[in-house]
Design a protein around this motif. Sequence first.
Motif, PDB file in Angstrom:
ATOM      1  N   THR A  23      39.501  64.972   2.347  1.00  0.00           N
ATOM      2  CA  THR A  23      40.444  63.916   1.983  1.00  0.00           C
ATOM      3  C   THR A  23      41.149  63.300   3.186  1.00  0.00           C
ATOM      4  N   PHE A  24      41.085  63.963   4.349  1.00  0.00           N
ATOM      5  CA  PHE A  24      41.820  63.473   5.516  1.00  0.00           C
ATOM      6  C   PHE A  24      40.909  63.239   6.725  1.00  0.00           C
ATOM      7  N   VAL A  25      40.190  64.259   7.150  1.00  0.00           N
ATOM      8  CA  VAL A  25      39.365  64.134   8.359  1.00  0.00           C
ATOM      9  C   VAL A  25      38.149  63.254   8.102  1.00  0.00           C
ATOM     10  N   PHE A  26      37.490  63.432   6.957  1.00  0.00           N
ATOM     11  CA  PHE A  26      36.281  62.666   6.671  1.00  0.00           C
ATOM     12  C   PHE A  26      36.524  61.155   6.680  1.00  0.00           C
ATOM     13  N   PRO A  27      37.586  60.623   6.036  1.00  0.00           N
ATOM     14  CA  PRO A  27      37.834  59.169   6.129  1.00  0.00           C
ATOM     15  C   PRO A  27      38.065  58.688   7.557  1.00  0.00           C
ATOM     16  N   LEU A  28      38.701  59.500   8.403  1.00  0.00           N
ATOM     17  CA  LEU A  28      38.901  59.107   9.801  1.00  0.00           C
ATOM     18  C   LEU A  28      37.565  59.006  10.533  1.00  0.00           C
ATOM     19  N   ILE A  29      36.685  59.976  10.286  1.00  0.00           N
ATOM     20  CA  ILE A  29      35.353  59.932  10.901  1.00  0.00           C
ATOM     21  C   ILE A  29      34.599  58.707  10.419  1.00  0.00           C
ATOM     22  N   LEU A  30      34.661  58.443   9.114  1.00  0.00           N
ATOM     23  CA  LEU A  30      33.960  57.300   8.542  1.00  0.00           C
ATOM     24  C   LEU A  30      34.508  55.986   9.097  1.00  0.00           C
ATOM     25  N   ALA A  31      35.818  55.899   9.278  1.00  0.00           N
ATOM     26  CA  ALA A  31      36.421  54.694   9.846  1.00  0.00           C
ATOM     27  C   ALA A  31      35.918  54.458  11.269  1.00  0.00           C
ATOM     28  N   THR A  32      35.793  55.531  12.049  1.00  0.00           N
ATOM     29  CA  THR A  32      35.292  55.406  13.416  1.00  0.00           C
ATOM     30  C   THR A  32      33.847  54.923  13.430  1.00  0.00           C
ATOM     31  N   LEU A  33      33.024  55.486  12.548  1.00  0.00           N
ATOM     32  CA  LEU A  33      31.623  55.055  12.471  1.00  0.00           C
ATOM     33  C   LEU A  33      31.515  53.604  12.032  1.00  0.00           C
TER      34      LEU A  33
END
Length: 380
Positions: A23-33
């Motif tokens: 819920t927190f780290v995955f969206p940040l990774i996706l935003a970077t990609l």
Amino acid sequence: MFMHMYKYRLRCLGRDREMVFWTFVFPLILATLYHFAFGQLMGREETFSPVKAVVIASDAYRQNVPFRQALSAMSGPGEGQLIELTVTDDREARRLLEDGAVAGVITVGDSVELIVRQSGIEQSILKAILDEYAHTYATITGILEEHPADPAGLLREIGQRRSYTQQISFSSAEPDTMLNVFYALIAMTCLYGGFWGLRNTTDVQADLSPQGARRSVAPTHKLGVVLYDLAAALTISLAEVMVLLAYLMLVLRVSFGNEVWYVLLTSLVGCIAGVSLGAFIGTYVRKSEGAKTGILIGTSMTMSFLAGLMIVNMKDIIARRAPFLSYINPATLITDAFYSLYVFDNHRRFFLNVGLLILISSVMCILSVLRLRRDRYASL
């Protein structure tokens, strides 16, 4: 009492590392990609490069003075240049075409023709230019045959093209469809707050978890327990979205307009919708915790897909072909609320989206609370 229950529920939820990652780290990774994939396309000004073409220097071309003048006007250097023209013989023209150095070869005989190797944007532009010339030439010829009195005046009128439409902008912001991907990502993160809502329903139902059994016999009103849990879940979900917003705005430079308070309001209402969705699925789906999680993931990702998370213009396609889905999909409403703040100067569309989100969230919350209050257990 409230602060005590609220504080310990926050600590309980925050210790779930797997949930925090998704819920927190995955969206940040996706935003970077997404930034590396689409960041170069955001805010890019569209520039037109003249289409490279070659015309065969035949006798018919040399004798066709109007066509030569038209090509000269369109290929002249300057802001209005449409064609980068080369005049050469037949063999050299076909060699350039085979090598891919030009988009098409123009031949002049009894009529003007275009030879291409493949279809594409440049070839379509060349065809449109030649079709426009043929249409204009036929129009002038027909008029001069019927009214030959003032050919010079007619040619002046033909050269002065007029536009009878006016472009009206909703605001000073430049429309940028690529922003919709990042707005849909925030919507997905808001809906991922449903994992916290689902966790709450699992921990409050005695037949689903040992925690639920213990809490069911505790001397605390069940409605109070539900409200404490919802407040804790909403706090965590909103904090995660705030960090994602800060990362998008300050690091990736994604624009959200100038109305920060409305952006925060949209995030808050979106998180409420996400937590409510998880609570609703957790109370009304009578299956195992794994099955409920799968249903929540499928539901949230389907909503995010329809909002444009995977296909940029999907939200517009749904709005045209199935507009009803746009009004009941929380992800679409969140995405559209952000985009309306960026594009429109007035807030009518924004408040429509927020109002529908509040309505949908209220319905899910009320139904979930009513279902949980009706639960009774024969023995614990």
